[in-house]
Motif scaffolding. Structure first.
Motif, PDB file in Angstrom:
ATOM      1  N   GLN A 141      24.269  89.321  79.481  1.00 25.69           N
ATOM      2  CA  GLN A 141      23.488  90.149  80.483  1.00 25.69           C
ATOM      3  C   GLN A 141      22.132  89.445  80.487  1.00 25.69           C
ATOM      4  N   GLN A 142      21.467  89.340  79.377  1.00 23.92           N
ATOM      5  CA  GLN A 142      20.269  88.544  79.375  1.00 23.92           C
ATOM      6  C   GLN A 142      20.436  87.081  79.904  1.00 23.92           C
ATOM      7  N   ILE A 143      21.431  86.257  79.683  1.00 25.71           N
ATOM      8  CA  ILE A 143      21.627  85.294  80.385  1.00 25.71           C
ATOM      9  C   ILE A 143      21.749  85.339  81.790  1.00 25.71           C
ATOM     10  N   GLN A 144      22.377  86.134  82.214  1.00 30.32           N
ATOM     11  CA  GLN A 144      22.562  86.439  83.623  1.00 30.32           C
ATOM     12  C   GLN A 144      21.195  86.538  84.180  1.00 30.32           C
ATOM     13  N   LYS A 145      20.389  87.329  83.865  1.00 26.68           N
ATOM     14  CA  LYS A 145      19.253  87.485  84.248  1.00 26.68           C
ATOM     15  C   LYS A 145      18.235  86.321  84.133  1.00 26.68           C
TER      16      LYS A 145
ATOM     17  N   TYR B 206      30.151  75.480  78.701  1.00 34.42           N
ATOM     18  CA  TYR B 206      29.828  76.799  78.133  1.00 34.42           C
ATOM     19  C   TYR B 206      29.915  78.107  79.165  1.00 34.42           C
ATOM     20  N   ASN B 207      30.317  79.209  78.477  1.00 31.53           N
ATOM     21  CA  ASN B 207      30.048  80.288  79.451  1.00 31.53           C
ATOM     22  C   ASN B 207      28.910  81.203  78.940  1.00 31.53           C
ATOM     23  N   GLN B 208      28.567  82.267  79.468  1.00 30.76           N
ATOM     24  CA  GLN B 208      27.329  82.915  79.396  1.00 30.76           C
ATOM     25  C   GLN B 208      27.410  83.546  77.798  1.00 30.76           C
ATOM     26  N   SER B 209      28.545  84.026  77.354  1.00 30.75           N
ATOM     27  CA  SER B 209      28.673  84.673  76.126  1.00 30.75           C
ATOM     28  C   SER B 209      28.259  83.461  74.898  1.00 30.75           C
ATOM     29  N   ASP B 210      28.841  82.201  75.283  1.00 34.48           N
ATOM     30  CA  ASP B 210      28.371  81.207  74.384  1.00 34.48           C
ATOM     31  C   ASP B 210      27.047  80.964  73.951  1.00 34.48           C
TER      32      ASP B 210
ATOM     33  N   ASN C 270      14.846  87.787  85.129  1.00 34.82           N
ATOM     34  CA  ASN C 270      13.803  87.745  83.817  1.00 34.82           C
ATOM     35  C   ASN C 270      13.293  86.376  83.692  1.00 34.82           C
ATOM     36  N   ARG C 271      11.960  86.177  83.401  1.00 32.45           N
ATOM     37  CA  ARG C 271      11.309  84.881  82.902  1.00 32.45           C
ATOM     38  C   ARG C 271      11.788  84.619  81.614  1.00 32.45           C
ATOM     39  N   ILE C 272      12.219  83.163  81.493  1.00 33.31           N
ATOM     40  CA  ILE C 272      12.445  82.622  80.076  1.00 33.31           C
ATOM     41  C   ILE C 272      11.132  82.322  79.380  1.00 33.31           C
ATOM     42  N   SER C 273      11.045  82.908  78.412  1.00 30.84           N
ATOM     43  CA  SER C 273       9.703  82.508  77.523  1.00 30.84           C
ATOM     44  C   SER C 273       9.914  81.110  76.962  1.00 30.84           C
ATOM     45  N   SER C 274       8.703  80.485  76.778  1.00 35.43           N
ATOM     46  CA  SER C 274       8.613  79.314  76.191  1.00 35.43           C
ATOM     47  C   SER C 274       9.542  79.051  75.068  1.00 35.43           C
ATOM     48  N   SER C 275       9.484  79.837  74.188  1.00 39.52           N
ATOM     49  CA  SER C 275      10.344  79.699  72.847  1.00 39.52           C
ATOM     50  C   SER C 275      11.841  79.792  73.128  1.00 39.52           C
ATOM     51  N   LYS C 276      12.136  80.585  74.041  1.00 34.89           N
ATOM     52  CA  LYS C 276      13.670  80.520  74.452  1.00 34.89           C
ATOM     53  C   LYS C 276      13.953  79.525  75.139  1.00 34.89           C
ATOM     54  N   LEU C 277      12.885  79.039  76.040  1.00 33.02           N
ATOM     55  CA  LEU C 277      13.415  77.701  76.738  1.00 33.02           C
ATOM     56  C   LEU C 277      13.706  76.464  75.703  1.00 33.02           C
ATOM     57  N   TRP C 278      12.713  76.688  74.674  1.00 35.50           N
ATOM     58  CA  TRP C 278      12.612  75.612  73.701  1.00 35.50           C
ATOM     59  C   TRP C 278      14.429  75.712  73.057  1.00 35.50           C
ATOM     60  N   ASP C 279      14.487  76.962  72.696  1.00 39.93           N
ATOM     61  CA  ASP C 279      15.899  77.126  72.079  1.00 39.93           C
ATOM     62  C   ASP C 279      17.028  76.637  72.859  1.00 39.93           C
TER      63      ASP C 279
END
Length: 137
Positions: A44-48, A30-34, A54-63
């Motif tokens: 850009q958020q994926i890059q961070k 996958y690329n960052q856009s995918d 940028n820290r990944i929230s627990s819900s986003k890490l779950w996703d």
């Protein structure tokens, strides 16, 4: 625990988790856009996230774990200690050196080769690195 001053940079755990996201994303092709589209974010958020800026929230890490179809613990594997210094397992794959885009690509493509081609590729890499042959089949 406080994040620290701006001069300290990203927390080692955030860097490690971001690195694991980066590794898995590349491993799966996958690329960052995918990944961003799947999560409703910008690339850009994926890059961070991947740089640990940028820290990944627990819900986003779950996703992310659900999208990659991995256990959430995957992102913490290889993390010896939360205050691990830079250059430790947070940035390297055990004692095998730094994980790069190219090493991940080699690992991803190798299963497509016949057994004979895999043996030849391994021999070439051993010769290039000066590594000795292992006792593995």
């Amino acid at each position: 625990m406080a994040r620290g001053t701006a001069n300290e940079g990203p927390h080692p755990v955030d860097r490690h988790v971001g690195r694991r996201v980066w590794e898995k994303r590349l491993e799966l092709g996958y690329n960052q856009s995918d990944l961003a589209r799947a999560l409703g974010l910008t690339f850009q958020q994926i890059q961070k996230y991947e740089k640990g800026v940028n820290r990944i929230s627990s819900s986003k890490l779950w996703d992310i774990a659900r999208f990659f179809q991995v256990d959430i613990g995957y992102f913490f594997q290889g993390l010896d200690h939360p205050q691990a210094p830079r250059g430790s397992s947070a940035e390297t794959s055990e004692s095998h050196g730094p994980v790069t885009r190219h090493s991940l690509e080699i690992a991803r493509l190798a299963p497509r080769l016949t057994t004979r081609q895999q043996k030849l590729a391994a021999q070439i890499i051993r010769e290039m690195t000066g590594a000795r042959m292992t006792n593995e089949p």
